[in-house]
Design an enzyme around this catalytic site. Structure first.
Site, short mmCIF file in Angstrom:
data_model
loop_
_atom_site.label_atom_id
_atom_site.label_comp_id
_atom_site.label_asym_id
_atom_site.label_seq_id
_atom_site.Cartn_x
_atom_site.Cartn_y
_atom_site.Cartn_z
N ASP A 1 -11.09 2.28 3.67
CA ASP A 1 -11.28 0.82 3.55
C ASP A 1 -12.76 0.48 3.36
OD1 ASP A 1 -9.11 -0.87 3.43
OD2 ASP A 1 -8.77 -0.91 5.60
N LYS B 1 0.85 -1.21 0.00
CA LYS B 1 0.00 0.00 0.00
C LYS B 1 0.88 1.26 0.00
CE LYS B 1 -3.72 -2.59 2.13
NZ LYS B 1 -4.41 -3.05 3.33
N GLN C 1 -4.67 -1.72 9.63
CA GLN C 1 -4.52 -3.03 8.99
C GLN C 1 -5.07 -4.15 9.87
OE1 GLN C 1 -3.24 -3.61 5.78
NE2 GLN C 1 -3.92 -5.69 6.15
#
Ligand code: NDP
Length: 293
Positions: free
Chosen positions: A119, A52, A96
């Site tokens: 997200d 990422k 995460q």
């Protein structure tokens, strides 16, 4: 059989994002800034976060990586989240997953401001997505939709079978494929571990999307001739011949299933790369205030 090439399509998506970032830079606009919080040192999570951060560099975003120890307490993580929520310089951020067991993932997801939840896991974004309203769509389902779009795959009226009902992949995927939009309009069946005679459903699929996390679970006898197969699975399987000691496998037994398909995604090189590209896209949308005006 046509390979749905995540490498090629994600590069296209990222190139489109870079053009937008260059325009922002030239006009003196704000450069998008994505932050990532990584708690602990899980190998797979390190890999995902690393890719990422690299993708941010590729598209010209700024990025910040906040590392926290595995023993971090939930309230310490909450303080970091609050700081990111209140930092006007950060357009979007991710925490995460998975988190260490002592931290409640639901609390964490809910603590992120929906406006910065690139997200797309916050209940507000899930609700808006479900209602077909502007929202951040969680990156893996969004990546799959973009793949169907880039290959101009006709989906309307087709039977889409999704295997797996997780909140981040299977369930949102099933909702998106049933929506009234160009690369959707499917009749959807959602299967899971309690489904009886799974193969009888997968064999009916015109579009089969598999996200269950079991290496090479879907075999040729479970797939209809001419099906479109999207393999979301990423499982590390021990492989002594590899320097890393493992090889990555999808949920589909690619070699025997691919010859039966009209389209199929490889693993690696398929959905995973699209997931990262979609996160970049959500971050750009956030920086441009296109979802929450
Ligand atoms: P989860 O473990 O959260 O969910 C798995 C789902 O599969 C559950 O709904 C479970 O059913 C179902 N399932 C498990 N076994 C069976 C079975 N034998 N038959 C039918 N259904 C079954 O996984 P995720 O959705 O988070 O991830 C799935 C896979 O995708 C993993 O390999 C993960 O690594 C990968 N992944 C890949 C991404 C990418 O970018 N390519 C992004 C995210 C995930 P039940 O609900 O009943 O338990």
């Amino acid at each position: 059989m046509i390979l749905l090439d995540g490498k090629k399509i994600s590069a296209e998506v990222k190139a489109e994002i870079k053009i937008e970032v260059d325009k922002l830079r030239e006009s003196g606009g704000k450069i998008p800034h994505l932050a990532a919080v990584l708690v602990g040192t899980d190998g797979a999570s390190e890999t995902y976060v690393g890719s990422k951060v690299r993708s941010c560099e590729e598209v010209g975003f700024r990025s910040s990586l906040i590392r926290m120890e595995a023993a971090t307490k939930e309230d310490e993580l909450m303080k970091v989240i609050e700081g990111l929520n209140n930092n006007p310089d950060v357009d979007g951020f991710i925490v995460q997953l998975p988190l260490p067991k002592h931290i409640n993932e639901e609390n964490v997801t809910k603590a992120i401001l929906p406006e910065k939840d690139v997200d797309g896991f916050h209940p507000v974004n899930v609700g808006r997505m479900t209602l077909g309203q502007p929202s951040y769509i969680s990156a893996t389902p969004y990546g799959i939709i973009q793949m169907l779009e880039k290959y101009n795959i006709e989906t309307s009226g087709k039977h889409c079978v999704v295997v797996g009902r997780s909140n981040i992949v299977g369930r949102p995927m099933s909702i998106l494929m049933s929506q009234t939009s160009k690369f959707a309009n499917c009749t959807v069946t959602l299967c899971h571990s309690r489904t009886k005679d799974l193969a009888s459903f997968t064999r009916m699929a015109d579009i089969l999307i598999v996200a269950l996390g079991k290496a090479e679970f879907v075999t040729a006898d479970m797939v209809k001739d001419g099906a479109i197969v999207i393999d979301v699975g990423i499982t590390r399987v021990a492989d002594a011949s590899k320097k890393s000691g493992y090889t990555i496998k999808g949920d589909v037994k690619f070699d025997e299933v691919a010859p039966k398909c009209s389209y199929i995604t490889p693993v690696p090189g398929g959905v995973g790369l699209m997931t990262v590209a979609s996160l970049m896209k959500n971050t750009l949308l956030s920086a441009k205030k296109e979802i929450y005006k």
